[in-house]
Design a protein around this motif. Structure first.
Motif, PDB file in Angstrom:
ATOM      1  N   MET A   1       0.828  -1.205   0.000  1.00  0.00           N
ATOM      2  CA  MET A   1       0.000   0.000   0.000  1.00  0.00           C
ATOM      3  C   MET A   1       0.864   1.258   0.000  1.00  0.00           C
ATOM      4  O   MET A   1       0.567   2.237  -0.686  1.00  0.00           O
ATOM      5  CB  MET A   1      -0.926  -0.002   1.219  1.00  0.00           C
ATOM      6  N   ALA A   2       1.957   1.215   0.765  1.00  0.00           N
ATOM      7  CA  ALA A   2       2.857   2.373   0.816  1.00  0.00           C
ATOM      8  C   ALA A   2       3.526   2.610  -0.530  1.00  0.00           C
ATOM      9  O   ALA A   2       3.683   3.761  -0.970  1.00  0.00           O
ATOM     10  CB  ALA A   2       3.911   2.160   1.906  1.00  0.00           C
ATOM     11  N   LEU A   3       3.914   1.546  -1.214  1.00  0.00           N
ATOM     12  CA  LEU A   3       4.570   1.686  -2.511  1.00  0.00           C
ATOM     13  C   LEU A   3       3.619   2.205  -3.574  1.00  0.00           C
ATOM     14  O   LEU A   3       4.014   2.972  -4.462  1.00  0.00           O
ATOM     15  CB  LEU A   3       5.169   0.339  -2.939  1.00  0.00           C
ATOM     16  N   VAL A   4       2.349   1.818  -3.476  1.00  0.00           N
ATOM     17  CA  VAL A   4       1.350   2.324  -4.422  1.00  0.00           C
ATOM     18  C   VAL A   4       1.202   3.831  -4.290  1.00  0.00           C
ATOM     19  O   VAL A   4       1.035   4.554  -5.282  1.00  0.00           O
ATOM     20  CB  VAL A   4      -0.009   1.620  -4.187  1.00  0.00           C
ATOM     21  N   ARG A   5       1.295   4.326  -3.055  1.00  0.00           N
ATOM     22  CA  ARG A   5       1.098   5.750  -2.815  1.00  0.00           C
ATOM     23  C   ARG A   5       2.345   6.587  -3.090  1.00  0.00           C
ATOM     24  O   ARG A   5       2.277   7.810  -3.122  1.00  0.00           O
ATOM     25  CB  ARG A   5       0.670   5.981  -1.357  1.00  0.00           C
ATOM     26  N   SER A   6       3.499   5.940  -3.249  1.00  0.00           N
ATOM     27  CA  SER A   6       4.747   6.689  -3.407  1.00  0.00           C
ATOM     28  C   SER A   6       5.369   6.422  -4.771  1.00  0.00           C
ATOM     29  O   SER A   6       4.894   5.594  -5.543  1.00  0.00           O
ATOM     30  CB  SER A   6       5.734   6.296  -2.306  1.00  0.00           C
ATOM     31  N   SER A   7       6.441   7.139  -5.043  1.00  0.00           N
ATOM     32  CA  SER A   7       7.186   6.927  -6.291  1.00  0.00           C
ATOM     33  C   SER A   7       8.395   6.028  -6.064  1.00  0.00           C
ATOM     34  O   SER A   7       9.198   5.823  -6.968  1.00  0.00           O
ATOM     35  CB  SER A   7       7.648   8.276  -6.847  1.00  0.00           C
ATOM     36  N   VAL A   8       8.523   5.467  -4.865  1.00  0.00           N
ATOM     37  CA  VAL A   8       9.668   4.619  -4.529  1.00  0.00           C
ATOM     38  C   VAL A   8       9.518   3.248  -5.185  1.00  0.00           C
ATOM     39  O   VAL A   8       8.427   2.668  -5.199  1.00  0.00           O
ATOM     40  CB  VAL A   8       9.793   4.453  -3.000  1.00  0.00           C
ATOM     41  N   GLU A   9      10.600   2.739  -5.723  1.00  0.00           N
ATOM     42  CA  GLU A   9      10.638   1.380  -6.273  1.00  0.00           C
ATOM     43  C   GLU A   9      11.710   0.592  -5.534  1.00  0.00           C
ATOM     44  O   GLU A   9      12.873   0.986  -5.524  1.00  0.00           O
ATOM     45  CB  GLU A   9      10.933   1.409  -7.779  1.00  0.00           C
TER      46      GLU A   9
END
Length: 302
Positions: free
Chosen positions: A209-217
């Motif tokens: 969920m956090a990755l969906v909301r951010s641009s971090v890969e």
């Protein structure tokens, strides 16, 4: 754990779990012919078949599903009765069945169980590792008295005894570059290979969920369905894995492994629930142990 008048019904429970009369007979140490006769006698008494016979086993039919719910309720009630009678006799007996996430296994739960058994050595325990969905189902089918679940899937049939917040931690080698920081950001972790828990676990759900909301890969080097592996692997490589506090050593960092909280701006805290089936009166031993767990969680995380 089952008395003689419940034994024929307990046989049905074993068969239902095994999916085969032959396998159930092996577990019960009787012949499959004798076990099949008992099933046929029970079906004759009930006036309906309870199993659907398949080429490679059996499965409950609709009547059987109704019967198994009754059987498990009766067995649970009998355990509660034994515990209550033991209280009247001044002797603490009983059995506590627990379904829990892996994170509870290495540190928190062993300390709680051993402390309880020092005071009540006649009480026995069964601990079943279950992911968050299976742990809730264990309460529903009465195979567990209580469950410790991180980020449950559904809550409709569950009564929450206590809920405590858990901040996601990054786990790494003691000499890892991020180990010098008090708190890490998700983008910091992206500079290194990471190890992730399998998708059925609450920690993974919060990370996704956090990755969906951010641009971090993140650079995922490995994925595992065991937190024990993910907790120890960073000692062998500059890899970052993730865990919740209840799954980390209570005494702090080890010599070779450390953990650092991930900033809640990146990954919000999750919730660890201690719960039971809604509307169920727990056996005395299970209720007393649940109260001890509740106090322990309050002391650590309230």
């Amino acid at each position: 754990m089952t008395n003689r008048h419940l034994m024929p019904l307990a046989y049905v429970d074993v068969i239902a779990r095994a999916g085969s009369i032959r396998k159930a007979a092996d577990r019960l140490s009787i012949t499959s012919t004798a076990l099949n006769r008992r099933v046929l006698a029970l079906e004759e008494e009930l006036g309906v078949p309870i199993f659907e016979r398949l080429p490679r086993g059996v499965r409950l039919n609709t009547a059987g599903e109704l019967l198994i719910a009754h059987i498990r309720a009766q067995m649970s009630d009998f355990e509660k009765l034994k515990s209550q009678l033991s209280d009247l006799a001044g002797e603490r007996r009983g059995h506590v069945a627990i379904a829990c996430s892996q994170a509870l296994l290495p540190y928190f739960l062993p300390e709680c169980i051993s402390a309880y058994r020092r005071a009540h050595p006649a009480v026995t325990f069964g601990v079943a590792v279950r992911d968050r969905q299976a742990a809730e189902q264990a309460l529903v089918d009465l195979s567990s008295d209580i469950a410790l679940v991180f980020e449950p899937v559904r809550m409709r049939e569950i009564q929450v005894l206590i809920a405590v917040r858990q901040q996601i931690h990054a786990v790494m080698a003691a000499d890892h570059p991020l180990a010098e920081r008090a708190t890490v950001r998700l983008r910091d972790c992206a500079a290194f290979p990471v190890g992730l828990p399998a998708q059925q676990y609450g920690v993974r759900h919060l990370l996704d969920m956090a990755l969906v909301r951010s641009s971090v890969e993140l650079s995922v080097a490995l994925e595992a369905d065991t937190f024990e592996f993910l907790r120890h692997y960073p000692a062998h490589e500059h890899l970052v894995s993730f865990q919740i506090p209840v799954g980390l050593p209570m005494s702090g960092d080890r010599d070779d492994i450390v953990s650092r909280p991930v900033d809640t701006r990146d990954i919000p805290e999750g919730t660890l629930y201690l719960c039971q089936l809604r509307g169920r009166t727990l056996p005395v031993a299970a209720a007393k142990f649940a109260a001890d767990i509740e106090r322990g969680l309050e002391e650590l995380y309230a």
